[in-house]
Scaffold this active site. Structure first.
Site, PDB file in Angstrom:
ATOM      1  N   ARG A  27       0.956  -1.167  -0.021  1.00  0.00           N
ATOM      2  CA  ARG A  27       0.064  -0.024  -0.064  1.00  0.00           C
ATOM      3  C   ARG A  27       0.711   1.087  -0.123  1.00  0.00           C
ATOM      4  O   ARG A  27       2.092   1.112   0.066  1.00  0.00           O
ATOM      5  CB  ARG A  27      -0.913   0.057   1.000  1.00  0.00           C
ATOM      6  CG  ARG A  27      -0.162   0.145   2.549  1.00  0.00           C
ATOM      7  CD  ARG A  27      -1.076   0.369   3.811  1.00  0.00           C
ATOM      8  NE  ARG A  27      -0.211   0.639   4.979  1.00  0.00           N
ATOM      9  CZ  ARG A  27      -0.323   0.167   6.118  1.00  0.00           C
ATOM     10  NH1 ARG A  27      -1.254  -1.042   6.265  1.00  0.00           N
ATOM     11  NH2 ARG A  27       0.089   0.657   7.071  1.00  0.00           N
ATOM     12  N   GLY A  28       0.216   2.316  -0.014  1.00  0.00           N
ATOM     13  CA  GLY A  28       0.980   3.769   0.186  1.00  0.00           C
ATOM     14  C   GLY A  28       2.000   4.072  -0.671  1.00  0.00           C
ATOM     15  O   GLY A  28       1.863   3.593  -2.019  1.00  0.00           O
ATOM     16  N   ILE A  29       3.112   4.651  -0.262  1.00  0.00           N
ATOM     17  CA  ILE A  29       4.348   5.096  -1.346  1.00  0.00           C
ATOM     18  C   ILE A  29       4.844   3.739  -2.055  1.00  0.00           C
ATOM     19  O   ILE A  29       5.144   3.746  -3.313  1.00  0.00           O
ATOM     20  CB  ILE A  29       5.369   5.607  -0.575  1.00  0.00           C
ATOM     21  CG1 ILE A  29       4.649   7.086   0.025  1.00  0.00           C
ATOM     22  CG2 ILE A  29       6.676   5.888  -1.190  1.00  0.00           C
ATOM     23  CD1 ILE A  29       6.013   7.772   1.117  1.00  0.00           C
ATOM     24  N   ASP A  48       6.119  -7.825   1.662  1.00  0.00           N
ATOM     25  CA  ASP A  48       5.321  -6.979   2.717  1.00  0.00           C
ATOM     26  C   ASP A  48       4.729  -8.168   3.773  1.00  0.00           C
ATOM     27  O   ASP A  48       4.760  -9.207   3.467  1.00  0.00           O
ATOM     28  CB  ASP A  48       4.270  -6.387   1.997  1.00  0.00           C
ATOM     29  CG  ASP A  48       3.597  -5.261   2.745  1.00  0.00           C
ATOM     30  OD1 ASP A  48       3.828  -4.207   2.301  1.00  0.00           O
ATOM     31  OD2 ASP A  48       3.094  -5.200   3.942  1.00  0.00           O
ATOM     32  N   ASP A  69       8.709 -10.420   7.231  1.00  0.00           N
ATOM     33  CA  ASP A  69       8.545  -9.646   8.460  1.00  0.00           C
ATOM     34  C   ASP A  69       9.780  -8.949   8.476  1.00  0.00           C
ATOM     35  O   ASP A  69      10.911  -9.595   8.889  1.00  0.00           O
ATOM     36  CB  ASP A  69       8.433 -10.262   9.587  1.00  0.00           C
ATOM     37  CG  ASP A  69       8.190  -9.581  10.837  1.00  0.00           C
ATOM     38  OD1 ASP A  69       8.164  -8.424  10.805  1.00  0.00           O
ATOM     39  OD2 ASP A  69       7.905  -9.984  11.931  1.00  0.00           O
ATOM     40  N   ASN A  96      11.510   0.552   0.997  1.00  0.00           N
ATOM     41  CA  ASN A  96      10.711   1.316   1.029  1.00  0.00           C
ATOM     42  C   ASN A  96      10.143   1.241   2.388  1.00  0.00           C
ATOM     43  O   ASN A  96       9.549   2.141   3.358  1.00  0.00           O
ATOM     44  CB  ASN A  96       9.453   1.385   0.032  1.00  0.00           C
ATOM     45  CG  ASN A  96       8.300   1.826   0.418  1.00  0.00           C
ATOM     46  OD1 ASN A  96       8.196   3.130   0.244  1.00  0.00           O
ATOM     47  ND2 ASN A  96       7.222   1.402   0.744  1.00  0.00           N
ATOM     48  N   TYR A 161      11.843   7.239  15.142  1.00  0.00           N
ATOM     49  CA  TYR A 161      11.558   7.236  14.006  1.00  0.00           C
ATOM     50  C   TYR A 161      12.812   8.350  13.161  1.00  0.00           C
ATOM     51  O   TYR A 161      13.409   7.950  12.231  1.00  0.00           O
ATOM     52  CB  TYR A 161      10.394   7.813  13.650  1.00  0.00           C
ATOM     53  CG  TYR A 161      10.076   7.856  12.252  1.00  0.00           C
ATOM     54  CD1 TYR A 161       9.351   6.780  11.479  1.00  0.00           C
ATOM     55  CD2 TYR A 161      10.202   9.141  11.350  1.00  0.00           C
ATOM     56  CE1 TYR A 161       9.136   6.881  10.236  1.00  0.00           C
ATOM     57  CE2 TYR A 161       9.661   9.183  10.035  1.00  0.00           C
ATOM     58  CZ  TYR A 161       9.116   7.914   9.436  1.00  0.00           C
ATOM     59  OH  TYR A 161       9.018   8.308   8.125  1.00  0.00           O
ATOM     60  N   LYS A 165      15.770   7.374  10.783  1.00  0.00           N
ATOM     61  CA  LYS A 165      15.873   7.602   9.356  1.00  0.00           C
ATOM     62  C   LYS A 165      17.250   8.626   9.033  1.00  0.00           C
ATOM     63  O   LYS A 165      17.595   8.498   7.855  1.00  0.00           O
ATOM     64  CB  LYS A 165      14.578   8.656   8.903  1.00  0.00           C
ATOM     65  CG  LYS A 165      13.354   8.027   8.765  1.00  0.00           C
ATOM     66  CD  LYS A 165      13.104   6.687   7.733  1.00  0.00           C
ATOM     67  CE  LYS A 165      11.737   6.246   7.525  1.00  0.00           C
ATOM     68  NZ  LYS A 165      11.697   5.131   6.543  1.00  0.00           N
TER      69      LYS A 165
END
Ligand SMILES: NC(=O)c1ccc[n+]([C@@H]2O[C@H](COP(=O)([O-])OP(=O)(O)OC[C@H]3O[C@@H](n4cnc5c(N)ncnc54)[C@H](O)[C@@H]3O)[C@@H](O)[C@H]2O)c1
Length: 255
Positions: A27-29, A48, A69, A96, A161, A165
């Site tokens: 999903r998403g980006i 995923d 996972d 991602n 987070y 990153k």
């Protein structure tokens, strides 16, 4: 049929014949990157933890999907090795997937810190080793890591987070230094706010308004904005770009 987006770039077959593995593409980006790469001619493998959604995305683009996972290093290396075997090699790896469970610094648990680093950063190190070895053997490759504007600026309630990153940006630079001699490029993307499932779960309407006002372009990022950068970095047009942390933040970050 592959869903398209009004703001997607014209299709020119930029990734024809390329084999791509994308994590967190259910999903998403990640799903937008998977669709964009498939439109441009790549064979796409979606990894995923949500195998139901991952399979749907893979079916819609004629690609492959498998469960992983990323919090588990063995699951990560095994799934990627199998994906590479299925594709017969790997030209593009997009790291991602990422997670964010907001918490104020003084309440942040060790478990939240460790899980965030395991998924956002350690998994990327594992996949870079696995894909990097295959790419070294074939003498080419492009690795694209999903960092964040938060990795450069930080953000309240996101100590774990933002730190994970920032580590992605550093890992990207070192990987670019070590793998460049093998014709492997490694870059990362620092998106601004995108209203995906993660984006909506972690931002109040007030935050959305405040951040929109901070962008010189006066809007948040779309998944297409980020996927277009991932397309550029994967393509031959970016042949001389490596070790970069590319902002897709509407000018909210300029360094
Ligand atoms: N949305 C934003 O505003 C934003 C901003 C900057 C950076 N990013 C980064 O972009 C990337 C994608 O974010 P998104 O907004 O699409 O998020 P999302 O939550 O919509 O999607 C994340 C995907 O990762 C998968 N995933 C989560 N944990 C996993 C695990 N342990 N193993 C395997 N897969 C797992 C999820 O199932 C999901 O498909 C992330 O790395 C995120 O940190 C997002």
């Amino acid at each position: 049929m592959i869903p398209s987006d009004d703001s997607a770039l014209p299709v020119t077959g930029r990734l024809a014949g390329q084999r791509a593995v994308i994590t967190g593409a259910a999903r998403g980006i990640g799903a937008e990157i998977a669709r964009t790469y498939a439109r441009e001619g790549a064979q796409v493998f979606v990894l995923d933890i949500d195998i139901g959604l991952a399979t749907q995305v893979a079916r819609s683009i004629g690609g492959h999907a498998a469960k992983v996972d990323l919090a588990d290093a063995t699951s990560t290396s095994t799934a990627l090795e199998q994906a590479i075997a299925t594709l017969g090699g790997i030209d593009i790896l997009v790291n991602n997937a990422g997670i964010l469970k907001m918490a104020p610094l003084l309440d942040l648990t060790i478990e939240n810190w460790d899980t965030t680093f395991a998924v956002n950063t350690r998994a990327m190190f594992v996949t870079t080793q696995v894909a990097g070895r295959a790419m070294v053997a074939q003498g080419s490759g492009s690795i694209i890591n999903m960092a964040s504007m938060g990795g450069k600026l930080g953000s309240p309630n996101q100590a774990h987070y933002a730190a994970s990153k920032a580590a992605v940006i550093s890992l990207t630079r070192v990987a670019a230094m070590e793998l460049g001699a093998h014709n492997i490029r490694v870059n990362c993307i620092c998106p601004g706010y995108v209203l995906t499932e993660m984006g909506t779960a972690t931002r109040t309407p007030e935050m959305v308004e405040a951040w929109t006002a901070k962008s010189p372009l006066a809007r948040l990022a779309t998944t297409t904005d980020v996927a277009n950068m991932a397309l550029f970095l994967a393509s031959a047009e970016a042949d001389y770009c490596t070790g970069q942390a590319m902002n897709v933040s509407g000018g909210m970050v300029m360094h």
